[in-house]
Design a protein around this motif. Structure first.
Motif, mmCIF file in Angstrom:
data_model
loop_
_atom_site.group_PDB
_atom_site.id
_atom_site.type_symbol
_atom_site.label_atom_id
_atom_site.label_comp_id
_atom_site.label_asym_id
_atom_site.label_seq_id
_atom_site.Cartn_x
_atom_site.Cartn_y
_atom_site.Cartn_z
ATOM 1 N N TRP A 1 34.240 44.059 41.532
ATOM 2 C CA TRP A 1 35.723 43.439 41.183
ATOM 3 C C TRP A 1 36.248 44.910 40.891
ATOM 4 C CZ3 TRP A 1 31.686 42.148 38.080
ATOM 5 C CH2 TRP A 1 31.393 43.038 36.964
ATOM 6 N N GLY A 2 37.704 44.807 40.946
ATOM 7 C CA GLY A 2 38.601 45.887 40.792
ATOM 8 C C GLY A 2 39.154 45.582 39.233
ATOM 9 N N ASP A 3 40.669 46.180 39.178
ATOM 10 C CA ASP A 3 41.036 45.762 38.039
ATOM 11 C C ASP A 3 42.202 44.793 38.044
ATOM 12 O OD1 ASP A 3 42.894 47.314 39.725
ATOM 13 O OD2 ASP A 3 43.484 48.821 38.457
ATOM 14 N N GLU A 4 41.999 43.854 39.000
ATOM 15 C CA GLU A 4 42.889 42.758 39.173
ATOM 16 C C GLU A 4 41.949 41.524 39.333
ATOM 17 O OE1 GLU A 4 44.620 44.213 42.931
ATOM 18 O OE2 GLU A 4 46.609 44.168 41.930
ATOM 19 N N ALA A 5 41.707 41.106 38.055
ATOM 20 C CA ALA A 5 40.913 39.734 38.020
ATOM 21 C C ALA A 5 39.494 39.961 38.615
ATOM 22 C CB ALA A 5 41.611 38.721 38.600
ATOM 23 N N SER A 6 38.988 39.004 38.930
ATOM 24 C CA SER A 6 37.519 39.102 39.373
ATOM 25 C C SER A 6 37.363 39.076 40.818
ATOM 26 C CB SER A 6 36.612 37.871 38.871
ATOM 27 O OG SER A 6 37.415 36.799 39.393
ATOM 28 N N ALA A 7 38.599 39.316 41.550
ATOM 29 C CA ALA A 7 38.614 39.367 42.984
ATOM 30 C C ALA A 7 37.931 40.725 43.298
ATOM 31 C CB ALA A 7 40.026 39.297 43.696
ATOM 32 N N PRO A 8 37.250 40.774 44.529
ATOM 33 C CA PRO A 8 36.723 42.132 45.079
ATOM 34 C C PRO A 8 37.971 43.246 45.317
ATOM 35 C CG PRO A 8 35.749 40.262 46.436
ATOM 36 C CD PRO A 8 36.961 39.601 45.579
ATOM 37 N N ARG A 9 37.315 44.394 45.296
ATOM 38 C CA ARG A 9 38.228 45.580 45.262
ATOM 39 C C ARG A 9 39.181 45.503 46.560
ATOM 40 N NH1 ARG A 9 33.662 47.899 43.217
ATOM 41 N NH2 ARG A 9 33.830 48.794 41.373
ATOM 42 N N GLY A 10 40.279 45.680 46.436
ATOM 43 C CA GLY A 10 41.420 45.635 47.421
ATOM 44 C C GLY A 10 41.744 44.473 47.804
ATOM 45 N N LEU A 11 41.351 43.284 47.150
ATOM 46 C CA LEU A 11 41.834 41.835 47.515
ATOM 47 C C LEU A 11 42.479 41.203 46.004
ATOM 48 C CD1 LEU A 11 38.641 40.461 49.317
ATOM 49 C CD2 LEU A 11 40.770 41.436 50.384
ATOM 50 N N GLY A 12 42.922 42.069 45.134
ATOM 51 C CA GLY A 12 43.513 41.577 44.129
ATOM 52 C C GLY A 12 44.714 40.908 44.503
ATOM 53 N N GLY A 13 45.627 41.204 45.503
ATOM 54 C CA GLY A 13 46.892 40.636 45.898
ATOM 55 C C GLY A 13 46.585 39.256 46.411
ATOM 56 N N MET A 14 45.310 38.778 46.828
ATOM 57 C CA MET A 14 45.229 37.610 47.351
ATOM 58 C C MET A 14 44.767 36.545 46.192
ATOM 59 S SD MET A 14 43.033 38.708 50.918
ATOM 60 C CE MET A 14 43.245 36.822 51.375
ATOM 61 N N THR A 15 44.854 36.669 44.954
ATOM 62 C CA THR A 15 44.699 35.892 43.927
ATOM 63 C C THR A 15 46.070 35.757 42.864
ATOM 64 O OG1 THR A 15 43.131 35.262 42.017
ATOM 65 C CG2 THR A 15 43.752 37.725 42.486
ATOM 66 N N ASN A 16 45.845 34.443 42.452
ATOM 67 C CA ASN A 16 47.153 34.544 41.474
ATOM 68 C C ASN A 16 46.615 34.577 39.959
ATOM 69 O OD1 ASN A 16 49.242 33.503 39.863
ATOM 70 N ND2 ASN A 16 49.044 31.384 40.509
ATOM 71 N N GLN A 17 47.094 35.695 39.630
ATOM 72 C CA GLN A 17 46.569 36.208 38.226
ATOM 73 C C GLN A 17 47.180 35.477 36.907
ATOM 74 O OE1 GLN A 17 45.293 40.500 37.618
ATOM 75 N NE2 GLN A 17 46.740 41.006 39.392
ATOM 76 N N TYR A 18 48.260 34.738 37.251
ATOM 77 C CA TYR A 18 48.641 33.907 36.206
ATOM 78 C C TYR A 18 48.440 32.264 36.288
ATOM 79 C CZ TYR A 18 51.578 38.348 35.958
ATOM 80 O OH TYR A 18 51.900 39.546 35.691
ATOM 81 N N ALA A 19 47.406 32.084 37.070
ATOM 82 C CA ALA A 19 46.944 30.793 36.969
ATOM 83 C C ALA A 19 45.727 30.777 35.809
ATOM 84 C CB ALA A 19 46.254 30.301 38.253
ATOM 85 N N ALA A 20 46.320 30.831 34.571
ATOM 86 C CA ALA A 20 44.999 30.810 33.380
ATOM 87 C C ALA A 20 45.294 29.397 32.914
ATOM 88 C CB ALA A 20 45.734 31.608 32.349
ATOM 89 N N MET A 21 46.044 28.562 32.833
ATOM 90 C CA MET A 21 46.151 27.160 32.301
ATOM 91 C C MET A 21 46.341 26.076 33.191
ATOM 92 S SD MET A 21 46.521 25.187 29.545
ATOM 93 C CE MET A 21 47.265 26.104 27.966
ATOM 94 N N PRO A 22 45.384 25.175 33.053
ATOM 95 C CA PRO A 22 44.084 25.181 32.458
ATOM 96 C C PRO A 22 42.888 26.298 32.916
ATOM 97 C CG PRO A 22 43.960 23.268 33.876
ATOM 98 C CD PRO A 22 45.355 23.851 34.241
ATOM 99 N N SER A 23 41.878 26.377 32.294
ATOM 100 C CA SER A 23 40.817 27.102 32.615
ATOM 101 C C SER A 23 39.982 26.334 33.455
ATOM 102 C CB SER A 23 40.369 27.781 31.513
ATOM 103 O OG SER A 23 38.877 28.581 31.978
ATOM 104 N N LEU A 24 40.034 26.599 34.905
ATOM 105 C CA LEU A 24 38.909 25.775 35.673
ATOM 106 C C LEU A 24 37.691 26.384 35.427
ATOM 107 C CD1 LEU A 24 40.988 24.684 38.825
ATOM 108 C CD2 LEU A 24 40.334 23.446 36.604
#
Length: 334
Positions: free
Chosen positions: A163-186
């Motif tokens: 992973w990179g510094d953008e959530a648990s997405a692989p490096r370079g793919l952080g832009g393909m995830t929503n980092q503000y989808a925290a509520m609720p925790s699935l």
């Protein structure tokens, strides 16, 4: 002689036919499509950043008021102890992608009667979680300003994983995830799903206790890595509870749609049996009144056996109760 009456099966009421075992390729296709739709919906559910930050700070204030703010000590522990922080990051980035499908496959192969209800429960709860991401975008603790005291352990130990510094997405793919989808925790919600099913349906005590501990471990991990608040974890468990309550009505609705569709195309389907597996959490015992078989015609064909006879002979019974007719005389005495 006692005359035997055989049940007349042709007129007996037909019991519902049990559903056949699901086909693995149709189930795989369904799950892939649902997860792809979920991922796309999660990506499109990005809200305003300032709104998400406001929601995150509001949750943090509520937790502090209720003395539930366990995120700070856990986060400090993982950031100061790499021997704990690195495995926690690996667990956050991988376990929900590994354990959840493994439990699904195990149910499909070993507990097929429970599979449909469990799969429906998981899908409904995931859709409910997506609704939460859309209605309540929330900034996770790791994305708050540094003054709030949280450290992003995924970024701190990113050199150890994929992973990179953008959530648990692989490096370079952080832009393909929503980092503000925290509520609720699935992460926690899916772990609760796995834990309940392993506790209820596993045969060995070790596997059952591992299932019971898995949601607790996941809760500690998501809080310690600063990816979720404690109330996010509570909301994840609540979403799974609501999904469990909706599972039985959803299965019944799907069955009605299936029967209507088959009838429309000229086929008269037999209703599927309602089994206890329709409830993934608390299956109830099937309680249906027992129907006694109808009495059918006499199949003895008028043949009666008298004392001393080896084979029955056909005769007309003329004696009255308490008397003995000539035909009832033993064959050896004739």
């Amino acid at each position: 002689m006692e005359i035997v009456r055989m049940p007349y099966s042709a007129s007996a009421p037909q019991s519902p036919r049990p559903r056949p075992r699901p086909r693995w390729w149709t189930e795989l296709t369904l799950l892939v499509l649902v997860y792809a739709a979920y991922s796309l919906g999660r990506l499109l559910a990005r809200g305003d950043v300032s709104t998400a930050v406001g929601h995150g700070l509001a949750i943090l204030r509520v937790e502090k008021a209720l003395l539930l703010n366990a995120e700070h000590p856990l986060n400090r522990l993982l950031t100061s102890t790499p021997a704990l922080g690195i495995p926690a990051d690996f667990a956050y980035a991988s376990l929900h992608y590994l354990v959840t499908p493994a439990v699904l496959v195990w149910l499909f192969r070993r507990r097929p009667a429970r599979y449909r209800a469990a799969r429906t429960w998981l899908m409904l709860s995931t859709v409910l979680g997506l609704a939460g991401f859309t209605l309540l975008p929330t900034c996770p603790p790791r994305l708050l300003a540094a003054g709030y005291g949280f450290v992003d352990t995924m970024a701190q130990y990113s050199s150890y994983g994929w992973w990179g510094d953008e959530a648990s997405a692989p490096r370079g793919l952080g832009g393909m995830t929503n980092q503000y989808a925290a509520m609720p925790s699935l992460h926690v919600g899916w772990a609760v799903w796995c834990g309940v099913l392993l506790w209820r349906h596993a045969r060995t005590p070790l596997v059952r206790w591992v299932g019971a501990g898995y949601p607790l471990l996941t809760t500690v991990v998501v809080m310690g890595t600063a990816n979720h608040y404690f109330l996010d974890a509570v909301a994840g468990a609540a979403v799974m509870g609501l999904g469990a309550l909706l599972t039985r009505p959803a299965l019944r609705a799907a069955e009605r749609i299936r029967i209507a569709a088959r009838s429309r195309f000229g086929r008269s389907p037999m209703p599927a049996a309602v089994s206890p597996a329709a409830s993934p959490v608390a299956p109830s015992a099937a309680s249906s009144p027992r129907t006694s078989p109808r009495k059918g015609p006499i199949v003895s064909g008028g043949c009666e056996t008298s004392a001393g006879e080896r084979f029955p002979g056909q005769r007309t019974r003329t004696s009255t109760p308490g008397t003995t007719s000539a035909d009832d005389t033993p064959a050896t005495a004739r």
